[in-house]
Design an enzyme around this catalytic site. Sequence first.
Site, PDB file in Angstrom:
ATOM      1  N   SER A  67     -18.902 -71.545 -98.020  1.00 22.40           N
ATOM      2  CA  SER A  67     -17.580 -71.553 -98.574  1.00 22.40           C
ATOM      3  C   SER A  67     -17.213 -70.253 -99.449  1.00 22.40           C
ATOM      4  CB  SER A  67     -17.640 -72.138 -99.712  1.00 22.40           C
ATOM      5  OG  SER A  67     -16.140 -72.568 -99.916  1.00 22.40           O
ATOM      6  N   ASP A 180     -14.413 -77.720 -95.993  1.00 25.69           N
ATOM      7  CA  ASP A 180     -14.906 -76.613 -96.577  1.00 25.69           C
ATOM      8  C   ASP A 180     -16.681 -76.916 -95.965  1.00 25.69           C
ATOM      9  OD1 ASP A 180     -17.334 -75.873 -99.255  1.00 25.69           O
ATOM     10  OD2 ASP A 180     -14.791 -75.318-100.033  1.00 25.69           O
TER      11      ASP A 180
END
Length: 334
Positions: A67, A180
């Site tokens: 991320s 993610d």
Amino acid sequence: MSAGQGAAMSGAGVLGAMGLACAKTDTKAPVIGLALGSGAARGWAHLGVLQELAREGVVPQIITGCSIGAFVGAAAASGDLDKLVRWAETLKWQDVVSLLDVSLRGGLIKGQKLIDFFERNFVDRDFTELDQRFACVATELATGREIWLHEGSVSAAVRASIALPGLMTPVLHQGRTLIDGGLVNPVPVSLCRAMGADVVIAVDLGSDMVGRAIRRSAVEPAPLEETEAGWTERLLARFGFNAESAAAASTPVADSGNNLPSLISVISSSINIMQVRIARSRLAGEPADLLISPRVSQLGLMDYHRADEAIAEGVAAVARVRPLLRELVGASNE
């Protein structure tokens, strides 16, 4: 074999068995790997960590990220760290909002404006062209498998790794729909090991999330436009909601004397809980040689305009473990 390693052994764009074998170096000095964890705006603390590690003479040969850790890690691996620091330190909340392009499918934000900016100003190259070895983590939406990305376009891989569920739209990447990486491996120590790291330094951004609400209540309130409610209101306005409707959607709701949290607060808190739990489990089973834990729970999901305090805490976090760091690096070089 861990779940992450099993996921990494199949498909294009992930580390295969040959890639893992070739990642080892022939030098006598130990290979140092740095695993940068997820955490949205708290991730600016990674910048301070990298700066302080460099001052200690610690330069990782391998960087992995998840991320926001992928975003920062890619810039560091390309030699653009100082440039990213300067940009982050000048960000205002108006700049953050200007990078948000709304979407009606898959998430509130498309993320294309952010990646276009990233490519123009930082990384727009192939993984093979980076100064340091780098890889990042994403999650395959259809199967929940952990995907290790290390081939092709760096910016495309980073965009997949930062596709926060509900907030940023998923990404079609090499035939997969990816979101993610924090859903499966928020602090990718295992990826560092697989790439050949002998010593792994990990940065966990969620270590002080427990008790966050109590601590934040004692902090002087920020101006409304800089709060989660403030930027959520402006984002909803881009969907065509009028000011009154947007304000209602972004502020707590009174219910029988109790204040219910806003939409964005529910999303961000849920993501925080999930990633903290997963990170603790993964780090217990796949521990780093040194864990650096910046205390940045006071920063909200979209507080990217507060880079100064995040960077300062990243520096302070390294200082807290400096004796262990020097012992680890010194012992590794003997």
